[in-house]
Motif scaffolding. Sequence first.
Motif, PDB file in Angstrom:
ATOM      1  N   ASP A  47       0.829  -1.208   0.000  1.00  0.00           N
ATOM      2  CA  ASP A  47       0.000   0.000   0.000  1.00  0.00           C
ATOM      3  C   ASP A  47       0.861   1.255   0.000  1.00  0.00           C
ATOM      4  OD1 ASP A  47      -2.333  -1.461   0.033  1.00  0.00           O
ATOM      5  OD2 ASP A  47      -2.590  -1.326   2.209  1.00  0.00           O
ATOM      6  N   ASN A  48       1.916   1.266   0.797  1.00  0.00           N
ATOM      7  CA  ASN A  48       2.812   2.420   0.861  1.00  0.00           C
ATOM      8  C   ASN A  48       3.509   2.637  -0.479  1.00  0.00           C
ATOM      9  OD1 ASN A  48       2.139   2.956   3.491  1.00  0.00           O
ATOM     10  ND2 ASN A  48       3.816   1.749   4.328  1.00  0.00           N
ATOM     11  N   ALA A  49       3.977   1.566  -1.110  1.00  0.00           N
ATOM     12  CA  ALA A  49       4.645   1.677  -2.414  1.00  0.00           C
ATOM     13  C   ALA A  49       3.670   2.198  -3.458  1.00  0.00           C
ATOM     14  CB  ALA A  49       5.197   0.322  -2.841  1.00  0.00           C
ATOM     15  N   ARG A  50       2.438   1.733  -3.412  1.00  0.00           N
ATOM     16  CA  ARG A  50       1.416   2.186  -4.350  1.00  0.00           C
ATOM     17  C   ARG A  50       1.131   3.678  -4.157  1.00  0.00           C
ATOM     18  NH1 ARG A  50      -2.921  -1.770  -3.957  1.00  0.00           N
ATOM     19  NH2 ARG A  50      -1.467  -3.000  -5.153  1.00  0.00           N
ATOM     20  N   THR A  51       1.100   4.134  -2.903  1.00  0.00           N
ATOM     21  CA  THR A  51       0.867   5.544  -2.611  1.00  0.00           C
ATOM     22  C   THR A  51       2.008   6.400  -3.146  1.00  0.00           C
ATOM     23  OG1 THR A  51      -0.377   4.952  -0.641  1.00  0.00           O
ATOM     24  CG2 THR A  51       0.455   7.198  -0.761  1.00  0.00           C
ATOM     25  N   VAL A  52       3.242   5.939  -2.969  1.00  0.00           N
ATOM     26  CA  VAL A  52       4.411   6.672  -3.471  1.00  0.00           C
ATOM     27  C   VAL A  52       4.371   6.748  -4.991  1.00  0.00           C
ATOM     28  CG1 VAL A  52       6.931   6.589  -3.696  1.00  0.00           C
ATOM     29  CG2 VAL A  52       5.859   6.216  -1.479  1.00  0.00           C
ATOM     30  N   ARG A  53       4.055   5.621  -5.656  1.00  0.00           N
ATOM     31  CA  ARG A  53       3.965   5.602  -7.124  1.00  0.00           C
ATOM     32  C   ARG A  53       2.892   6.557  -7.612  1.00  0.00           C
ATOM     33  NH1 ARG A  53       4.594  -0.204  -7.399  1.00  0.00           N
ATOM     34  NH2 ARG A  53       2.358  -0.256  -7.158  1.00  0.00           N
ATOM     35  N   THR A  54       1.740   6.551  -6.960  1.00  0.00           N
ATOM     36  CA  THR A  54       0.651   7.440  -7.342  1.00  0.00           C
ATOM     37  C   THR A  54       1.062   8.892  -7.168  1.00  0.00           C
ATOM     38  OG1 THR A  54      -0.976   5.776  -6.718  1.00  0.00           O
ATOM     39  CG2 THR A  54      -1.761   8.042  -6.890  1.00  0.00           C
ATOM     40  N   SER A  55       1.747   9.191  -6.081  1.00  0.00           N
ATOM     41  CA  SER A  55       2.208  10.552  -5.827  1.00  0.00           C
ATOM     42  C   SER A  55       3.203  11.005  -6.887  1.00  0.00           C
ATOM     43  CB  SER A  55       2.838  10.622  -4.441  1.00  0.00           C
ATOM     44  OG  SER A  55       3.339  11.906  -4.195  1.00  0.00           O
ATOM     45  N   ARG A  56       4.139  10.130  -7.250  1.00  0.00           N
ATOM     46  CA  ARG A  56       5.112  10.470  -8.298  1.00  0.00           C
ATOM     47  C   ARG A  56       4.425  10.680  -9.636  1.00  0.00           C
ATOM     48  NH1 ARG A  56       9.566   5.972  -6.812  1.00  0.00           N
ATOM     49  NH2 ARG A  56      10.407   6.998  -4.975  1.00  0.00           N
ATOM     50  N   THR A  57       3.499   9.811  -9.968  1.00  0.00           N
ATOM     51  CA  THR A  57       2.774   9.939 -11.227  1.00  0.00           C
ATOM     52  C   THR A  57       2.007  11.254 -11.261  1.00  0.00           C
ATOM     53  OG1 THR A  57       2.564   7.542 -11.366  1.00  0.00           O
ATOM     54  CG2 THR A  57       1.079   8.839 -12.741  1.00  0.00           C
ATOM     55  N   ALA A  58       1.362  11.589 -10.168  1.00  0.00           N
ATOM     56  CA  ALA A  58       0.615  12.847 -10.098  1.00  0.00           C
ATOM     57  C   ALA A  58       1.542  14.042 -10.284  1.00  0.00           C
ATOM     58  CB  ALA A  58      -0.117  12.947  -8.758  1.00  0.00           C
ATOM     59  N   THR A  59       2.721  13.992  -9.683  1.00  0.00           N
ATOM     60  CA  THR A  59       3.697  15.078  -9.815  1.00  0.00           C
ATOM     61  C   THR A  59       4.175  15.207 -11.261  1.00  0.00           C
ATOM     62  OG1 THR A  59       4.405  14.753  -7.534  1.00  0.00           O
ATOM     63  CG2 THR A  59       5.919  15.940  -8.982  1.00  0.00           C
ATOM     64  N   VAL A  60       4.490  14.087 -11.890  1.00  0.00           N
ATOM     65  CA  VAL A  60       4.960  14.115 -13.287  1.00  0.00           C
ATOM     66  C   VAL A  60       3.872  14.666 -14.207  1.00  0.00           C
ATOM     67  CG1 VAL A  60       5.597  12.643 -15.237  1.00  0.00           C
ATOM     68  CG2 VAL A  60       6.674  12.301 -13.013  1.00  0.00           C
ATOM     69  N   LEU A  61       2.636  14.203 -14.039  1.00  0.00           N
ATOM     70  CA  LEU A  61       1.549  14.674 -14.905  1.00  0.00           C
ATOM     71  C   LEU A  61       1.258  16.163 -14.707  1.00  0.00           C
ATOM     72  CD1 LEU A  61      -0.882  11.636 -14.674  1.00  0.00           C
ATOM     73  CD2 LEU A  61       0.590  12.272 -16.586  1.00  0.00           C
ATOM     74  N   THR A  62       1.254  16.606 -13.465  1.00  0.00           N
ATOM     75  CA  THR A  62       1.032  18.026 -13.181  1.00  0.00           C
ATOM     76  C   THR A  62       2.152  18.868 -13.776  1.00  0.00           C
ATOM     77  OG1 THR A  62      -0.115  17.452 -11.140  1.00  0.00           O
ATOM     78  CG2 THR A  62       0.655  19.720 -11.353  1.00  0.00           C
ATOM     79  N   GLY A  63       3.386  18.431 -13.592  1.00  0.00           N
ATOM     80  CA  GLY A  63       4.531  19.149 -14.162  1.00  0.00           C
ATOM     81  C   GLY A  63       4.465  19.214 -15.677  1.00  0.00           C
ATOM     82  N   ALA A  64       4.100  18.103 -16.317  1.00  0.00           N
ATOM     83  CA  ALA A  64       3.995  18.090 -17.777  1.00  0.00           C
ATOM     84  C   ALA A  64       2.940  19.079 -18.257  1.00  0.00           C
ATOM     85  CB  ALA A  64       3.663  16.686 -18.265  1.00  0.00           C
ATOM     86  N   GLY A  65       1.828  19.152 -17.552  1.00  0.00           N
ATOM     87  CA  GLY A  65       0.783  20.113 -17.917  1.00  0.00           C
ATOM     88  C   GLY A  65       1.253  21.546 -17.772  1.00  0.00           C
ATOM     89  N   LEU A  66       1.993  21.842 -16.722  1.00  0.00           N
ATOM     90  CA  LEU A  66       2.495  23.202 -16.507  1.00  0.00           C
ATOM     91  C   LEU A  66       3.570  23.576 -17.522  1.00  0.00           C
ATOM     92  CD1 LEU A  66       2.588  23.269 -12.605  1.00  0.00           C
ATOM     93  CD2 LEU A  66       0.958  24.422 -14.121  1.00  0.00           C
ATOM     94  N   VAL A  67       4.405  22.607 -17.907  1.00  0.00           N
ATOM     95  CA  VAL A  67       5.450  22.862 -18.903  1.00  0.00           C
ATOM     96  C   VAL A  67       4.824  23.172 -20.269  1.00  0.00           C
ATOM     97  CG1 VAL A  67       7.311  21.727 -20.199  1.00  0.00           C
ATOM     98  CG2 VAL A  67       7.258  21.593 -17.715  1.00  0.00           C
ATOM     99  N   LEU A  68       3.674  22.614 -20.542  1.00  0.00           N
ATOM    100  CA  LEU A  68       3.009  22.862 -21.823  1.00  0.00           C
ATOM    101  C   LEU A  68       2.533  24.309 -21.979  1.00  0.00           C
ATOM    102  CD1 LEU A  68       0.849  19.733 -22.654  1.00  0.00           C
ATOM    103  CD2 LEU A  68       2.661  20.741 -24.008  1.00  0.00           C
TER     104      LEU A  68
END
Length: 153
Positions: free
Chosen positions: A28-49
Amino acid sequence: MAFVAPQARAWRTARTPRSRTRTRTRTDNARTVRTSRTATVLTGAGLVLLPWVMVLAKTMPQTTEVSHWSTAWIGLDLMLAAGLTGTGTLLRRRDPRASPVAAATAALLVMDAWFDVATSAGTDGQGMALLLAAGAELPLAVACAVVAARRPR
Protein backbone atom coordinates in the motif's frame (compact mmCIF):
# COMPACT_ATOMS: atom_id res chain seq x y z
CA MET A 1 -10.60 -10.43 -20.03
CA ALA A 2 -12.84 -8.43 -17.69
CA PHE A 3 -11.42 -10.27 -14.72
CA VAL A 4 -7.88 -9.22 -15.61
CA ALA A 5 -8.53 -5.50 -16.14
CA PRO A 6 -7.66 -3.28 -13.15
CA GLN A 7 -11.13 -1.70 -13.24
CA ALA A 8 -12.73 -5.12 -13.05
CA ARG A 9 -10.52 -6.12 -10.11
CA ALA A 10 -11.43 -2.90 -8.30
CA TRP A 11 -15.10 -3.51 -9.04
CA ARG A 12 -14.93 -7.11 -7.79
CA THR A 13 -13.07 -6.20 -4.61
CA ALA A 14 -15.38 -3.26 -3.90
CA ARG A 15 -18.31 -5.69 -3.83
CA THR A 16 -16.69 -8.11 -1.40
CA PRO A 17 -17.02 -7.38 2.32
CA ARG A 18 -13.86 -6.05 3.95
CA SER A 19 -12.72 -5.96 7.48
CA ARG A 20 -13.17 -2.53 9.05
CA THR A 21 -9.75 -2.69 10.67
CA ARG A 22 -7.31 -2.83 7.81
CA THR A 23 -3.64 -2.20 8.37
CA ARG A 24 -1.45 -0.59 5.73
CA THR A 25 1.06 -2.88 4.16
CA ARG A 26 4.33 -2.17 2.42
CA THR A 27 2.54 -2.71 -0.90
CA ASP A 28 0.00 0.00 0.00
CA ASN A 29 2.81 2.42 0.86
CA ALA A 30 4.64 1.68 -2.41
CA ARG A 31 1.42 2.19 -4.35
CA THR A 32 0.87 5.54 -2.61
CA VAL A 33 4.41 6.67 -3.47
CA ARG A 34 3.96 5.60 -7.12
CA THR A 35 0.65 7.44 -7.34
CA SER A 36 2.21 10.55 -5.83
CA ARG A 37 5.11 10.47 -8.30
CA THR A 38 2.77 9.94 -11.23
CA ALA A 39 0.62 12.85 -10.10
CA THR A 40 3.70 15.08 -9.82
CA VAL A 41 4.96 14.12 -13.29
CA LEU A 42 1.55 14.67 -14.91
CA THR A 43 1.03 18.03 -13.18
CA GLY A 44 4.53 19.15 -14.16
CA ALA A 45 4.00 18.09 -17.78
CA GLY A 46 0.78 20.11 -17.92
CA LEU A 47 2.49 23.20 -16.51
CA VAL A 48 5.45 22.86 -18.90
CA LEU A 49 3.01 22.86 -21.82
CA LEU A 50 1.72 26.35 -20.98
CA PRO A 51 4.83 28.27 -22.12
CA TRP A 52 5.02 25.99 -25.18
CA VAL A 53 1.48 27.03 -26.14
CA MET A 54 2.62 30.66 -26.06
CA VAL A 55 5.52 29.83 -28.39
CA LEU A 56 3.14 28.09 -30.78
CA ALA A 57 0.69 31.00 -30.67
CA LYS A 58 3.44 33.39 -31.78
CA THR A 59 5.18 31.18 -34.36
CA MET A 60 2.52 29.02 -36.07
CA PRO A 61 1.40 30.14 -39.55
CA GLN A 62 -2.29 31.02 -39.99
CA THR A 63 -2.63 28.72 -43.00
CA THR A 64 -0.77 25.71 -44.30
CA GLU A 65 -1.10 22.91 -46.83
CA VAL A 66 -1.42 19.45 -45.32
CA SER A 67 -0.64 16.06 -46.82
CA HIS A 68 -2.92 13.12 -46.03
CA TRP A 69 -5.67 15.41 -44.68
CA SER A 70 -8.44 12.95 -45.53
CA THR A 71 -6.52 10.07 -43.91
CA ALA A 72 -6.29 12.00 -40.65
CA TRP A 73 -10.03 12.78 -40.57
CA ILE A 74 -11.04 9.26 -41.63
CA GLY A 75 -8.81 7.83 -38.89
CA LEU A 76 -10.38 10.09 -36.27
CA ASP A 77 -13.89 9.15 -37.38
CA LEU A 78 -12.98 5.45 -37.26
CA MET A 79 -11.71 5.92 -33.70
CA LEU A 80 -15.00 7.64 -32.83
CA ALA A 81 -16.99 4.79 -34.37
CA ALA A 82 -14.97 2.24 -32.40
CA GLY A 83 -15.33 4.23 -29.17
CA LEU A 84 -19.07 4.76 -29.49
CA THR A 85 -19.70 1.16 -30.52
CA GLY A 86 -17.42 -0.18 -27.80
CA THR A 87 -19.00 2.01 -25.13
CA GLY A 88 -22.49 0.95 -26.16
CA THR A 89 -21.59 -2.73 -26.27
CA LEU A 90 -19.81 -2.69 -22.90
CA LEU A 91 -22.59 -0.63 -21.33
CA ARG A 92 -25.22 -3.09 -22.56
CA ARG A 93 -23.24 -5.94 -20.97
CA ARG A 94 -22.84 -3.92 -17.75
CA ASP A 95 -19.10 -4.34 -18.10
CA PRO A 96 -17.04 -2.06 -15.82
CA ARG A 97 -14.66 -1.37 -18.72
CA ALA A 98 -17.35 0.84 -20.30
CA SER A 99 -16.23 3.69 -18.05
CA PRO A 100 -12.68 4.22 -19.40
CA VAL A 101 -13.80 3.60 -22.99
CA ALA A 102 -16.55 6.20 -22.54
CA ALA A 103 -14.05 8.71 -21.09
CA ALA A 104 -11.71 8.31 -24.06
CA THR A 105 -14.63 8.58 -26.49
CA ALA A 106 -15.89 11.76 -24.81
CA ALA A 107 -12.45 13.32 -25.20
CA LEU A 108 -12.30 12.33 -28.88
CA LEU A 109 -15.76 13.77 -29.51
CA VAL A 110 -14.84 17.12 -27.97
CA MET A 111 -11.61 17.16 -29.96
CA ASP A 112 -13.48 16.35 -33.17
CA ALA A 113 -16.00 19.14 -32.57
CA TRP A 114 -13.19 21.62 -31.81
CA PHE A 115 -11.19 20.82 -34.94
CA ASP A 116 -14.29 20.69 -37.18
CA VAL A 117 -15.35 24.16 -36.07
CA ALA A 118 -11.83 25.64 -35.97
CA THR A 119 -10.80 24.36 -39.41
CA SER A 120 -14.08 25.40 -41.03
CA ALA A 121 -13.90 29.04 -39.87
CA GLY A 122 -14.47 31.39 -42.77
CA THR A 123 -15.62 28.65 -45.16
CA ASP A 124 -18.98 27.51 -46.49
CA GLY A 125 -18.84 24.48 -44.19
CA GLN A 126 -18.75 26.45 -40.96
CA GLY A 127 -22.52 26.33 -40.44
CA MET A 128 -22.60 22.56 -40.84
CA ALA A 129 -19.62 22.17 -38.50
CA LEU A 130 -21.37 24.24 -35.82
CA LEU A 131 -24.61 22.32 -36.31
CA LEU A 132 -22.89 18.95 -36.00
CA ALA A 133 -20.89 20.10 -32.96
CA ALA A 134 -23.94 21.44 -31.12
CA GLY A 135 -26.39 18.79 -32.26
CA ALA A 136 -24.36 15.60 -32.26
CA GLU A 137 -20.73 15.63 -31.13
CA LEU A 138 -21.01 17.62 -27.89
CA PRO A 139 -24.26 15.95 -26.71
CA LEU A 140 -22.69 12.54 -27.36
CA ALA A 141 -19.58 13.68 -25.46
CA VAL A 142 -21.76 14.64 -22.49
CA ALA A 143 -23.51 11.24 -22.61
CA CYS A 144 -20.14 9.48 -22.68
CA ALA A 145 -18.87 11.63 -19.80
CA VAL A 146 -21.92 10.65 -17.73
CA VAL A 147 -21.23 6.96 -18.45
CA ALA A 148 -17.56 7.47 -17.54
CA ALA A 149 -18.43 9.17 -14.25
CA ARG A 150 -20.69 6.36 -13.05
CA ARG A 151 -19.33 3.74 -10.69
CA PRO A 152 -19.37 0.22 -12.18
CA ARG A 153 -22.13 -1.99 -10.81
